[in-house]
Scaffold this active site. Structure first.
Site: not given
Length: 294
Positions: A46, A134, A163, A205
């Site tokens: 992001t 992740y 995540k 997250i």
């Protein structure tokens, strides 16, 4: 011990003509702390890290650590498909005081499950700082399988969390069943916060937290305190807005939304581009419906 519980914002990187807009980034950091965000995840997807220079990434991470001053955890995106590069950036991040690392699976190279384990072990062995894996196969083309995660946890003492953005709840349940409390699970999808909390996750997250930080924090806090019905209400009430943030590739809609809301975070960097007009109108409608714009 968990790095954080609750809402970690996958914070956008505000840009200006000369690079990163640090004045705006400081404003965002303070806004998140004031609105109870539980952690800041800097220079992730992001945050458009893939379009930033290494110098920009380092300056942005250090700036964030310096401004937060330990008030909430700062987690730095230091992953790469180049293991050596990930080690070097992770070592540097540790040296300036980050609280944790977010390490994406090694994309594009198309390594094996064995290669995934060896990649993370190499980083783990060289960098003594808490690591959040992740898993986002939709972007990387590579999925951390539950049994692979067990092998990682068996060999990587610094890996404390994952995540999970596979969207596969069956897989996430299997991870939890195999590992119990040996690893923390964070939702990597804003539309699955409550489902993942319900199977033992401890937070998210979040992209949505860029525009609704208090609501995402409250959703997690309420659930973790046993007020599950109220938490679910927030998830359901924000679902249509959440979906609108993903009608085009993240972070295109969320950064567009912030600019519409008057939070000037600057332009997107190519190859990300401005939204299609029909999608933009849908996004504006959702922002209006949720009283984020008039």
């Amino acid at each position: 011990m968990s790095i954080f519980k609750g809402s970690g914002v996958a914070i956008v990187t505000p840009f200006c003509e000369n690079g990163v807009n640090f004045k705006k980034l400081e404003e965002l950091i303070e806004w998140h702390i004031e609105n109870s965000t539980d952690a800041i995840v800097i220079c992730g997807t992001t945050g458009e890290a893939s379009t930033m220079t290494e110098a920009e990434i380092k300056e942005t991470i250090k700036f964030t650590v310096d401004k937060v001053q330990g008030r909430i955890p700062v987690i730095a995106g230091t992953g790469s498909n180049n293991t050596r590069k990930a080690i070097e950036l992770s070592k540097w991040a540790k040296s300036i005081g980050v609280d944790g690392l977010l390490l994406i699976t090694p994309y594009y190279n198309k390594t094996t499950q064995k290669g995934i384990v060896e990649h993370f072990k190499a980083i783990n062995d060289d960098v003594d700082v808490p690591i959040i894996l992740y898993n986002v196969p939709g972007r990387t083309g590579l999925n951390i399988l539950p049994k692979t995660l067990v092998k990682i946890c068996d060999t990587c003492s610094n890996v404390v969390a994952i995540k999970e953005a596979s969207g596969d709840l069956s897989q996430i349940i299997e991870m939890k069943a195999l590992l119990k409390d040996r690893i923390d699970i964070y939702s990597g999808n804003d539309d699955q916060i409550i489902p993942i909390l319900s199977i033992g996750g401890i937070g998210v997250i979040s992209v949505l937290a860029n525009i609704m930080p208090k609501e995402v924090h409250d959703m997690c806090e309420l659930y973790l305190k046993g007020k599950t019905k109220k938490a679910l209400e927030i998830q359901l009430n924000t679902l249509s807005l959440t979906n609108s943030l993903f009608i085009e590739t993240n972070p295109i809609p969320v950064k567009t939304a912030m600019n519409i809301m008057g939070i000037d975070v600057g332009e997107l960097r190519l190859p990300l581009c401005n939204m299609d007009e029909s999608n933009l109108n849908l996004l504006k409608k959702e922002l209006s419906n949720h009283a984020l714009i008039k």
